[in-house]
Write a protein that holds these residues in place. Structure first.
Motif, PDB file in Angstrom:
ATOM      1  N   UNK A   1      29.693   4.527  -8.639  1.00  0.00           N
ATOM      2  CA  UNK A   1      30.762   4.317  -9.947  1.00  0.00           C
ATOM      3  C   UNK A   1      30.088   5.486 -10.779  1.00  0.00           C
ATOM      4  N   UNK A   2      30.576   6.621 -10.898  1.00  0.00           N
ATOM      5  CA  UNK A   2      29.969   7.618 -11.958  1.00  0.00           C
ATOM      6  C   UNK A   2      30.277   7.442 -13.278  1.00  0.00           C
ATOM      7  N   UNK A   3      31.528   6.623 -13.737  1.00  0.00           N
ATOM      8  CA  UNK A   3      31.996   6.600 -14.841  1.00  0.00           C
ATOM      9  C   UNK A   3      30.999   5.575 -15.777  1.00  0.00           C
ATOM     10  N   UNK A   4      30.143   4.697 -15.039  1.00  0.00           N
ATOM     11  CA  UNK A   4      29.386   3.838 -15.603  1.00  0.00           C
ATOM     12  C   UNK A   4      27.904   4.759 -16.049  1.00  0.00           C
ATOM     13  N   UNK A   5      27.917   5.763 -15.827  1.00  0.00           N
ATOM     14  CA  UNK A   5      26.591   6.568 -16.091  1.00  0.00           C
ATOM     15  C   UNK A   5      26.185   7.596 -15.157  1.00  0.00           C
ATOM     16  N   UNK A   6      25.134   8.266 -15.647  1.00  0.00           N
ATOM     17  CA  UNK A   6      24.735   9.669 -14.785  1.00  0.00           C
ATOM     18  C   UNK A   6      23.471   9.161 -14.049  1.00  0.00           C
ATOM     19  N   UNK A   7      23.332   9.193 -12.754  1.00  0.00           N
ATOM     20  CA  UNK A   7      22.164   8.676 -11.952  1.00  0.00           C
ATOM     21  C   UNK A   7      20.983   9.721 -12.281  1.00  0.00           C
ATOM     22  N   UNK A   8      21.093  10.910 -12.723  1.00  0.00           N
ATOM     23  CA  UNK A   8      20.197  11.772 -13.129  1.00  0.00           C
ATOM     24  C   UNK A   8      19.328  11.143 -14.209  1.00  0.00           C
ATOM     25  N   UNK A   9      19.947  10.476 -15.258  1.00  0.00           N
ATOM     26  CA  UNK A   9      19.402  10.070 -16.495  1.00  0.00           C
ATOM     27  C   UNK A   9      18.157   9.165 -15.964  1.00  0.00           C
ATOM     28  N   UNK A  10      18.303   8.409 -14.989  1.00  0.00           N
ATOM     29  CA  UNK A  10      17.207   7.356 -14.284  1.00  0.00           C
ATOM     30  C   UNK A  10      16.106   7.947 -13.769  1.00  0.00           C
ATOM     31  N   UNK A  11      16.253   9.289 -13.591  1.00  0.00           N
ATOM     32  CA  UNK A  11      15.201   9.909 -12.648  1.00  0.00           C
ATOM     33  C   UNK A  11      13.598   9.959 -13.432  1.00  0.00           C
ATOM     34  N   UNK A  12      13.863  10.073 -14.705  1.00  0.00           N
ATOM     35  CA  UNK A  12      12.491  10.233 -15.576  1.00  0.00           C
ATOM     36  C   UNK A  12      11.932   8.966 -15.503  1.00  0.00           C
TER      37      UNK A  12
END
Length: 603
Positions: free
Chosen positions: A434-445
């Protein structure tokens, strides 16, 4: 029975009685107010007392909190503090429900009493005024009657007097008639006034004052009823806190029953058990053997005697119990005792020309050298103790417990990080679906940081597990040594006599190796009395192995030597069970380092 009927003539008595009732009400209010102040002061003093005796340090940092005695005492203080809170509730209840309400009611009663007595005094004043008017009319009637009688006597006398003129007689008769008329009017007025006063007096005594007295009676009865209820409030305020106070007292009783002497003894053992083995028996040093020697055999510096001296020194060191880890004592060099070596030691065998007896040299050395056995004070460590990461500065048992605590803490942190990683992964999956809930890349760090923490904690867990295994093996070995020492008698010593020839040096050296592993026997009384200081007289011993420093160590205390991580060292003496190993650096310098900091390879 009421006051208006029975006490119709006791106006002043009722006035005094009602005033006494109001004074009693005010007195009770004052008593309750002071009682509340006493309760408040009592509660304040109890809280101050509890605060004075509560532990100042945080609970987790206070080792005494582990004892049931201390826990029961703290619980007792908490119950006393709760008891003080209940006394404050009693003071508050007395102040609000008793003092304020009764004081307000007392003011209302005073106003009502004042009103009733003012009404009674007005009625009494009116009756007195009517009585005064009656008296005035009565006196006037009496005076008019006397005047009329006098005028009648005067007219009668003139009428009988032959010398009186007709005009005087007529005038006297008119005056008597006028006085009679005035007396009649005064009589009628007096009768009317008397009738009016009697009516007012009957109304005053049979209607007006009884009503006022009945009102005063009702007021006084209501005051007494309210005062009785106030008495009950005093007891009710106590009864309301009795259940809580009972629980406080029950808690004190439970705290008293929670004291476990056996458990406290076990806690003391757990807190301060060192894990060291008990020291062995000291050898008997026979100083009389020097007197029986020939002058050629009393030399301290002869090479023929060095193997025996070294073997005796090794056995003597093996029997010492290392109380302190950091400050491992070593025998001082003779240069510290008096500068240069005595001629008896430097020139080989003594001769009659030397002029010095070996016993004199022995006495000089013995007076300047302190015993090597450490005291119990070294168990607590000195101010210069270096705190190490593996807690090797602590006794073995305490080291094991601290390592166990650190390992449990690291495992908890590791579990927390792993749970956080799983949560981040699930959140990332949700973001991907569900991309509208957030960006998965922001969790990588954050995921990368969590993985780094997990790897770091795993390495720390492995490190602490290794240290813990080593500490546990050391504790078990010390425990086994202690048990074996006290369950079997000491073996006889195998030390060669001091006058043995040089041909027996090889066998003496072999005996030294064996004696470092086996306890000396009773025959060790022939050991030379200079074995404590042979390390300063002989040439440096050869290494018995090699070792590599796993960690950096800063040798800041006496008897230790510094080493850096990865440094190659020569092993001079194995660990005797106290956690320290003697090594020699290639750059020069010899001393003790923690055994857990080394990877040892024997020759």
């Amino acid at each position: 029975m009421d006051w208006g009927t029975e006490l119709w003539d006791q106006f002043e008595v009722l006035e005094r009685h009602t005033q006494w009732g109001l004074d009693l009400l005010d007195k009770y209010v004052k008593f309750v107010k002071e009682r509340a102040e006493v309760e408040q002061a009592y509660a304040k003093q109890l809280r101050s007392l509890v605060k004075k005796y509560l532990p100042k340090r945080p609970t987790k940092d206070d080792p005494e909190v582990k004892f049931s005695q201390q826990q029961s005492f703290v619980q007792l203080l908490q119950e006393v503090n709760d008891f003080a809170g209940q006394r404050e509730l009693v003071a508050e209840s007395l102040g609000i429900r008793v003092c304020l309400e009764l004081a307000k009611y007392s003011q209302e009663m005073k106003q009502e009493r004042k009103m009733h007595f003012q009404e009674g005094r007005r009625a009494q004043q009116q009756l007195e005024n009517g009585f005064k008017q009656l008296e005035n009319s009565k006196r006037k009637f009496e005076r008019d009657c006397r005047e009329a009688e006098k005028a009648a006597h005067t007219a009668e006398r003139l009428d009988q007097d032959i010398n009186a003129t007709k005009a005087d007689v007529e005038k006297a008769k008119q005056q008597a008639h006028l006085r009679n008329h005035m007396a009649e009017e005064s009589k009628n007025e007096y009768a009317a006034q008397l009738q009016r006063f009697n009516r007012d007096q009957a109304h005053f005594y049979f209607s007006q004052m009884p009503q006022i007295f009945d009102k005063l009676q009702d007021m006084d009865e209501r005051r007494a009823t309210h005062l009785g209820a106030g008495y009950g409030l005093l007891a009710e305020a106590e009864l309301q806190v009795v259940p809580i106070i009972g629980k406080c007292l029950e808690g004190m009783k439970v705290a008293a029953e929670s004291v476990d002497a056996k458990n406290d003894s076990q806690v003391l053992i757990e807190l301060h058990k060192s894990g060291f083995a008990r020291p062995g028996d000291l050898e008997f040093e026979d100083f009389s053997q020097v007197m029986n020697r020939v002058p050629s055999d009393s030399s301290l510096g002869t090479p023929d005697g060095r193997p025996e001296l070294r073997a005796a020194s090794s056995r003597s060191r093996a029997k010492r119990w290392p109380f302190g880890k950091k400050n491992k004592p070593r025998p001082p060099s003779l240069s510290l005792l008096g500068g240069h070596l005595p001629s008896t030691l430097s020139d080989g065998p003594s001769s009659p020309r030397s002029g010095r007896d070996p016993l004199a040299i022995l006495s000089e050395i013995s007076k300047s050298v302190k015993p090597r056995l450490a005291s119990f004070r070294s168990l607590r460590g000195g101010r210069g103790t270096v705190v190490t990461e593996d807690f090797s500065h602590l006794p073995p048992e305490q080291q094991r417990k601290r390592l166990q605590q650190q390992l449990e803490e690291r495992n908890r942190e590791l579990q927390k990080e792993e749970d956080q990683r799983e949560a981040l992964k699930k959140m990332k999956d949700v973001y991907e679906k569900t991309p509208q809930m957030g960006d998965p890349a922001s969790l990588e760090p954050r995921i990368a940081e969590t993985l780094g923490n997990i790897e770091r904690l795993k390495l720390e867990v492995q490190k602490y597990e290794a240290w813990l295994a080593e500490a546990e093996s050391r504790v078990l070995s010390n425990r086994g040594d202690s048990l074996s020492r006290h369950t079997r008698p000491p073996d006889p010593p195998t030390t060669a006599p001091p006058d043995s020839s040089s041909s027996s040096n090889n066998s003496g050296s072999q005996d030294n190796k064996e004696s470092s592993e086996e306890p000396p026997s009773e025959e060790g009384q022939d050991t030379p009395i200079y074995t404590e200081f042979d390390e300063d007289f002989e040439e440096p011993a050869s290494p018995i192995g090699q070792c590599v420093a796993i960690y950096h160590f800063e040798g800041s205390s006496e008897g230790t030597v510094s080493m850096s991580e990865g440094e190659d060292l020569s092993l001079m003496e194995e660990d005797k069970g106290d956690g320290w190993t003697r090594v020699r650096r290639k750059q020069g310098g010899e001393g003790y380092v923690p055994t857990s900091y080394l990877r040892v390879t024997l020759n």
